[in-house]
Design a protein around this motif. Structure first.
Motif, PDB file in Angstrom:
ATOM      1  N   CYS A 197      -9.732  -3.411  -3.186  1.00  0.00           N
ATOM      2  CA  CYS A 197      -9.081  -4.029  -2.027  1.00  0.00           C
ATOM      3  C   CYS A 197      -9.356  -5.520  -2.007  1.00  0.00           C
ATOM      4  O   CYS A 197     -10.408  -5.965  -2.460  1.00  0.00           O
ATOM      5  N   THR A 225      -8.931  -7.876   1.200  1.00  0.00           N
ATOM      6  CA  THR A 225      -8.520  -8.049   2.598  1.00  0.00           C
ATOM      7  C   THR A 225      -9.668  -8.757   3.322  1.00  0.00           C
ATOM      8  O   THR A 225     -10.705  -8.993   2.708  1.00  0.00           O
ATOM      9  N   ASN A 231      -3.502  -5.115  -2.992  1.00  0.00           N
ATOM     10  CA  ASN A 231      -3.760  -3.956  -2.131  1.00  0.00           C
ATOM     11  C   ASN A 231      -2.721  -2.861  -2.257  1.00  0.00           C
ATOM     12  O   ASN A 231      -2.729  -1.913  -1.485  1.00  0.00           O
ATOM     13  N   TYR A 286      -3.822  -3.667   6.682  1.00  0.00           N
ATOM     14  CA  TYR A 286      -3.911  -4.596   5.552  1.00  0.00           C
ATOM     15  C   TYR A 286      -3.158  -5.898   5.815  1.00  0.00           C
ATOM     16  O   TYR A 286      -3.142  -6.778   4.961  1.00  0.00           O
TER      17      TYR A 286
END
Lengths: 163, 488, 356
Positions: free
Chosen positions: B300, B302, B415, B452
């Protein structure tokens, strides 16, 4: 597919009134033979040539464009043929990036007395383009294009609302 | 197989659709999250002069053009092997910090806020920015507008325009700022710090003070154990503009930090034929499918990732919030996807503090904002943290500085795999045999996605009360089995 | 007074777009409340949850005003253009993408094959099977579709009739605010909308007119790359300093923001009034300032423009006379009007999606 042997190039020729158009006239009155593939459009001066004319010609179905003007230093309006020269050189570079061969746009200087030479240049150009093949630009009407911009026809009306 | 299609995905930047396939029992067999758009920047930027890249790549995303502008500027500097003067780098980061404040604000209040502040099962009529305003006060709308206005004012002062900034060139900037502008920027920054603290308090009161919502955050449906990446400075504190990219595994162990030219040792992208977007994954771990875990290369990028991948925040108020975040949620790393919204607000505070720190830097008004490159251009990589994830620009040029090759790995792209997994898990969790699939259920599936912040926020737009919705369920022959409608 | 007392409907849709136009609309700040007070927003995917099916269910021409941004890159974009045209009274081509193609139009210099081969085989892409996106894919559970990628990106008016054009990348917010005011006044019968086909939210001159930099006699002996400019003069015309600035042929309305920030105008507001081909007009402008009559010297000066097609057609290629480079027209067919499916690519085996 067009059979290249029977391919007749369509060429638009922008000729300046004072030198090169008179040269073409001279070729005509002297019965000099040259191929009929070039459609001449008379401008008062090669300096009037806007790159838009060339693009419109190609986009509308022409296989090549010829631009003719007075020799450098002999322009009827003094220096405007240099403008044509600069535009032409810049246009060719841009067209190369668009996948259009440089031979398809040609600039020729010809004085009013050079009828024979102009006829020869045209003959040569036609054969060069015949060998190169048709351009068949997809926006040309006969190749399925629908032109540049459609004209809007609807007249939208607004409903008045409570203030 | 029965199929539920959500098309298009809404309340994000860009286009997307979700296909949910149900087995004979009515449980979720599989989901596909498809991205139906492609424009081809990596191809059509070839042939362009490299100094245009900060301008051309702006148009990859008009919500975060600042991110592309900065990544491109840094990559173009690298191509020319030129190090801009300190004032230029500080001005770029100042612009970037103000942009971050604006961007995170719009996402929290208008995109995520309604789900979060109102709750996922709130009536549709209230689950929008209007509902948020009514719940917390009309003042909020004005504050959010103010915040956006301030942020974009700074972007225009330093970047030339509010959207698609134009002042970064190889070697620095085309302009600096005056003392008058600096004073105004500082003032707006101090207001932004207060606004960030206000936003965190709002989150604390309304979300953390609500047990049902805390249960949702801590529950299993929105939980994934994946790797995390994020850019950090030399002290391993979160930095959006410059540094190295830290990579941590699902247990929080740091696997390494890479400098921009090393990105290809770490990141590779997969192609699936049913979507235009590619799936990045960690090369050293390898692609094992759309699965969680230490052995899976899925990662990920984020706000949550950045906090997980760093050791702390470089500014004091944000650092205090960082510590509170982890002590509340039981330590590092945090895997609960809904906690991303909280992490985003901590970053908002950090960005505001950094805004003021840079605005009060003695060099910020210096006229030394550009250095003419002297070396031949060759190749370079620029990386920044876009709000939605690590953004990588890699350029190759000829000796004139005209691009011959371009490689981009864009924020939200990082993502794509985890979003797909989150959607599937939420669908499996909420859509089961015997459950009537209604709007609230589908919203919970979308919430998995919205955490996200896929590239767009929309601020202060008053949304209409209804949410028109139609779901059509087809059987294997394609015949319509059921049509669910709401408000349409 | 309206017939049914409800507010007129408003929609904003993005095709192959970046979202900048949406942000520009939001940057009218408080004025967004005027939009809200005077319109009912029925479709705006970025902001609210109405889906395509909801628009299809609306009566034709029931949406009073639709702002359509983004270019027509694929079949879904075109379908939406036709849908929004049907459902809207007034359809505005909003922003450079919809008006003349904008920067994604530069893809028209490449073939679809080149685009796909670049994107799906970059240095960081792990794709040993050479997979490419399939417009129809047989997943184990059912058929999956993505829109067909067209060989040539089109402008909005190349697929549907457009009522008004609002150029800019994006249109500047003060112009958007002015147009919002005008439309609201027109709704109340207090003002007239311009004739259909008009370009709105713009000035009636070029960026040069709005630019405060001093202009003398422009004569260039050399084009300079902006990063190479030693001691740039902040008060002097950029083109005169040799920087390729598109101000002379670009429509005014933006306030000449970029030249005031020290950067060249890149032409995002589209062509000035009465210009048929933006690139051609820019070529003329640039050719005029070259200070030479000698072909060799002219060529040498032109070597300083490393990317003429990009410089002159940066925003307007799709809307130009030629529209695309010759090879780019080839998709599956050679006709541009058809909904070609694009390149036939090696079809991927149906990959069982394990581990999901």
């Amino acid at each position: 597919m067009t059979d290249q042997e029977h391919f007749e190039p369509v060429i638009i020729g922008f000729t300046c009134n004072w030198c090169s158009y008179r040269a073409a006239d001279l070729a005509g009155t002297a019965r000099m033979k040259y191929p009929p593939n070039v459609r001449l459009i008379r401008l008062m001066c090669s300096g009037r040539l806007d790159p838009t004319f060339v693009l419109k010609a190609l986009a509308s179905g022409a296989d090549a464009v010829l631009i003719t003007g007075c020799h450098p230093g002999e322009c009827h309006y003094l220096e405007q043929n240099y403008k044509a020269l600069r535009r032409y050189l810049l246009l060719r570079r841009t067209l190369a990036q668009m996948g259009i061969e440089p031979q398809r746009v040609k600039l020729v200087w010809a004085s009013a007395a050079e009828g024979a030479r102009l006829a020869q240049e045209i003959t040569t150009l036609v054969e060069e383009i015949r060998a190169l093949g048709p351009l068949h630009w997809p926006t040309a009407p006969e190749f399925g294009g629908n032109g540049h911009r459609p004209q809007p026809e609807i007249q939208p009306e607004l409903e008045e609302v409570a203030a | 197989m029965q199929r539920i299609t959500i098309d298009p995905i809404t309340r994000l930047e860009g286009h997307g659709k979700i296909e949910i396939f149900l087995d004979a029992e009515g449980n979720v067999a599989n989901t596909y999250f498809q991205i139906p758009e492609l424009r081809g920047f990596e191809r059509f930027c070839v042939g362009r002069p490299v100094e245009e890249m900060p301008l051309l790549t702006n148009r990859i995303c008009g919500v975060c053009p600042e991110a592309h502008h900065m990544a491109a500027a840094k990559a173009a500097d690298a191509v020319y092997h030129v190090d801009p003067p300190p004032t230029a780098k500080k001005l770029r980061e100042l612009l970037y910090s103000a942009f971050y404040v604006t961007d995170h604000t719009t996402h929290f209040y208008a995109l995520a806020g309604p789900d979060f502040v109102m709750g996922p099962d709130a009536p549709v009529a209230e689950r929008n920015i209007l509902g948020v305003i009514h719940k917390v006060g009309l003042e909020i709308g004005g504050k959010v507008i103010q915040c956006r206005k301030y942020g974009h004012t700074v972007v225009e002062m330093i970047g030339g325009r509010k959207v698609h900034p134009c002042t970064s060139i190889p070697g620095g900037l085309t302009k600096g700022i005056t003392e008058e502008q600096r004073v105004e920027i500082e003032k707006m920054g101090r207001w932004a710090i207060e606004f960030a603290q206000f936003s965190l308090k709002l989150f604390n009161d309304i979300v953390l003070g609500n047990k049902a919502y805390v249960d949702l955050i801590l529950g299993d449906i929105y939980y994934h154990r994946t790797h995390y990446i994020g850019m950090v400075d030399e002290n391993n504190k979160v930095n959006f503009y410059d540094g190295k990219v830290s990579v941590v595994d699902p247990d929080g162990n740091r696997l390494g930090k890479y400098a921009p030219p090393e990105y290809r040792d770490w990141i590779a992208e997969r192609v699936e034929p049913w979507t235009y977007l590619k799936f990045p994954y960690l090369k050293k771990v390898g692609w094992k499918g759309f699965v969680d875990g230490k052995d899976s290369g899925v990662y990920c990028a984020t706000p949550l990732s950045r906090l997980n991948a760093a050791d702390g925040m470089a500014m004091p108020l944000a650092q205090a919030e960082y510590e509170k975040f982890y002590s509340t949620l039981g330590g590092k790393p945090v895997h609960q996807r809904l906690a991303t919204h909280w992490a985003r607000l901590i970053e908002l505070l950090y960005a505001a503090e950094r805004w003021v720190e840079l605005a009060t830097d003695p060099e910020i008004t210096s006229p030394d904002f550009h250095k003419v490159p002297t070396e031949k251009p060759t190749e370079g990589v620029g990386i920044v943290e876009a709000p939605r994830g690590t953004l990588t620009h890699h350029y190759w040029t000829d000796e004139r500085g005209v691009l011959t090759k371009v490689n981009l790995i864009v924020g939200t792209t990082n993502n794509y795999a985890p979003i797909s997994m989150s959607i599937k898990k939420a669908a499996e969790g909420f859509i089961k045999k015997g459950v009537v699939v209604n709007e609230g259920i589908l919203n919970r599936v979308e919430m998995a996605f919205r955490a996200y912040d896929p590239c767009f926020g929309c601020a202060t737009h008053s949304l209409p009360g209804q949410m028109p919705l139609q779901i059509t369920v087809h059987d294997a022959k394609g015949e319509v089995v059921e049509v669910l409608r709401q408000n349409c | 007074m309206s017939t049914n007392g409800t507010k007129p409907k408003f929609a904003m849709y993005w095709a192959a777009a970046c979202g900048g136009c949406e942000i520009a609309v939001l940057n009218i700040h408080e004025k967004i409340l005027d939009v809200d007070a005077n319109f009912e927003v029925v479709f705006w995917p970025v902001a609210m949850d109405a889906k395509y099916k909801d628009v299809e269910a609306m009566p034709d021409e029931s949406i009073t005003l639709t702002l359509f941004n983004g270019g027509i890159r694929n079949s879904e974009n075109e379908e939406m253009a036709h849908l929004m045209r049907r459902k809207s009274k007034i359809l505005v081509a909003f922003g450079s993408c919809a008006c003349e193609g904008c920067i994604p139009g530069l893809a028209n210099l490449s073939t679809v094959q080149e685009i796909f081969d670049t994107v799906y085989a970059t240095v960081s892409t792990d794709n040993p099977q050479g997979l490419r996106p399939q417009f129809h894919f047989a997943a184990p559970e059912g058929e999956l579709r993505i829109p067909a990628f067209y060989p040539v990106l089109k402008t909005l008016d190349q697929v549907v009739k457009v009522d008004y054009y609002m150029p800019g990348c994006p249109p500047e917010s003060h112009q958007i605010a002015a147009v919002v005011d005008l439309v609201i006044k027109a709704l109340h019968g207090e003002a007239q909308l311009p004739p259909p086909g008009a370009v709105i939210g713009v000035g009636n001159s070029t960026v040069c007119d709005e630019c405060p930099r001093k202009r003398n006699e422009k004569t260039i002996k050399q084009f300079v790359r902006i990063q190479d400019l030693q001691a740039p003069d902040p008060a002097l015309c950029l083109l005169e300093q040799g920087i390729p600035c598109n101000g002379p042929a670009t429509r005014s309305g933006c306030g000449a923001l970029c030249p005031q920030a020290g950067a060249q105008c890149i032409g995002c507001y589209g062509p000035a009034e009465g210009v048929l081909d933006f690139g051609a007009r820019l070529m003329t402008a640039f050719a005029s300032v070259i200070d030479s009559q000698d072909p060799d010297e002219i060529e040498r000066i032109l070597d300083g423009l490393v990317d003429p097609a990009g410089q002159f057609y940066r925003f307007s290629l799709a809307g130009s006379l030629l529209r695309a480079a010759k090879p780019a027209w080839k998709g599956n067919g050679t006709r541009d009007n058809g909904r070609t499916e694009g390149t036939r690519v090696p079809s991927a085996p149906a990959v069982p999606v394990k581990g999901r």
